[in-house]
Structure formats: structure tokens, C-alpha cells
Write an enzyme that holds these catalytic residues in place. Sequence first.
Site, PDB file in Angstrom:
ATOM      1  CD  GLN A  74     100.763  21.747  68.607  1.00  0.00           C
ATOM      2  OE1 GLN A  74     101.385  21.942  69.331  1.00  0.00           O
ATOM      3  NE2 GLN A  74     100.450  22.517  67.263  1.00  0.00           N
ATOM      4  CG  PHE A  75      93.224  19.840  68.559  1.00  0.00           C
ATOM      5  CD1 PHE A  75      92.487  19.547  67.551  1.00  0.00           C
ATOM      6  CD2 PHE A  75      93.151  21.257  69.078  1.00  0.00           C
ATOM      7  CE1 PHE A  75      92.057  20.558  66.889  1.00  0.00           C
ATOM      8  CE2 PHE A  75      92.612  22.303  68.205  1.00  0.00           C
ATOM      9  CZ  PHE A  75      92.365  21.847  67.092  1.00  0.00           C
ATOM     10  CB  THR A  76      96.740  20.563  65.403  1.00  0.00           C
ATOM     11  OG1 THR A  76      98.082  21.071  66.123  1.00  0.00           O
ATOM     12  CG2 THR A  76      95.897  21.674  65.628  1.00  0.00           C
TER      13      THR A  76
END
Length: 143
Positions: A74-76
Site C-alpha cells: 500500500q504505497f498510499t
Amino acid sequence: MRVVLQRALSASVSVDGEVVGSLPGPGLVALVGITHGDTPRTAADMAARTLRLRILDGERSASDLGAPVLVVSQFTLYARTRKGRRPSWSAAAPAPVSEPLVEAYVRALREAGAHVETGRFGAHMEVALVNDGPVTILLDSAD
């Protein structure tokens, strides 16, 4: 590296309507974000912290209980929201850097004896979980 750990009674991740990973029983969901400067050593250290953290039933760890872990990239987790209304993703490492490090985190968990399921890197995923407690902990390698 940031890992958001959620204690879960059940959880699954689907891609295009197909379940690609799920917890076979109560365990942890690990949402994993990679930033610039993270290394395979960072991934191994964070995997060890994940397994040793005493947040499961009876103040025991995933390692103590043999609890499974569902890992979802999850790059967010590295969103910057200080300016304007659109998040900046510049603190998130690009896919060619982050994918091998998420895999290193998974590998380290498995080498420590954990049952690990995963999402699919870079895919649009639907994550379903029943958070137990609720318990949600943020691990940050910078801490």
C-alpha cells in the site's frame, strides 16, 4: 518502511472478483508501504517487529500463537497531504524499488515460520477484514 498492522478475526484480498489471499484464521493484516532508502535489512527488521509485537489475544505475539499474516502492499501509506487537496506520493518508492522490498518482507515472515498470504502487487485490490478489538498499530522504520 511503514506497516499498518490490524488484528483481524478474518480477512481477505480480492483482485477482479477473485480472492487472491485470505487469513485461514485469526491473525494480522499488514498494509506495507515502502519509501526511498528502505533496504532488504529494513524489510527483515520490520518483519521481525511484526511477528514479535504482543497485540494478539492474551498479550501474545503472532510468533507466540503461530498466527497467520495477510500482507497487502500500500504505497498510499506515504501520502503527503500538507498542501492542497491532492496527496503527493513522492515519498513512496517507485514499483521497481518497492516490489522487491515487499517480497523481502514476506520472505522474512515466512523464513521465521509464519503462514503468509498476500495481495497482488500493483493491482487494484479489495480488502475485507473484521478488525478485532479494534486494534490497529502503525510501525515505522524511522522510529
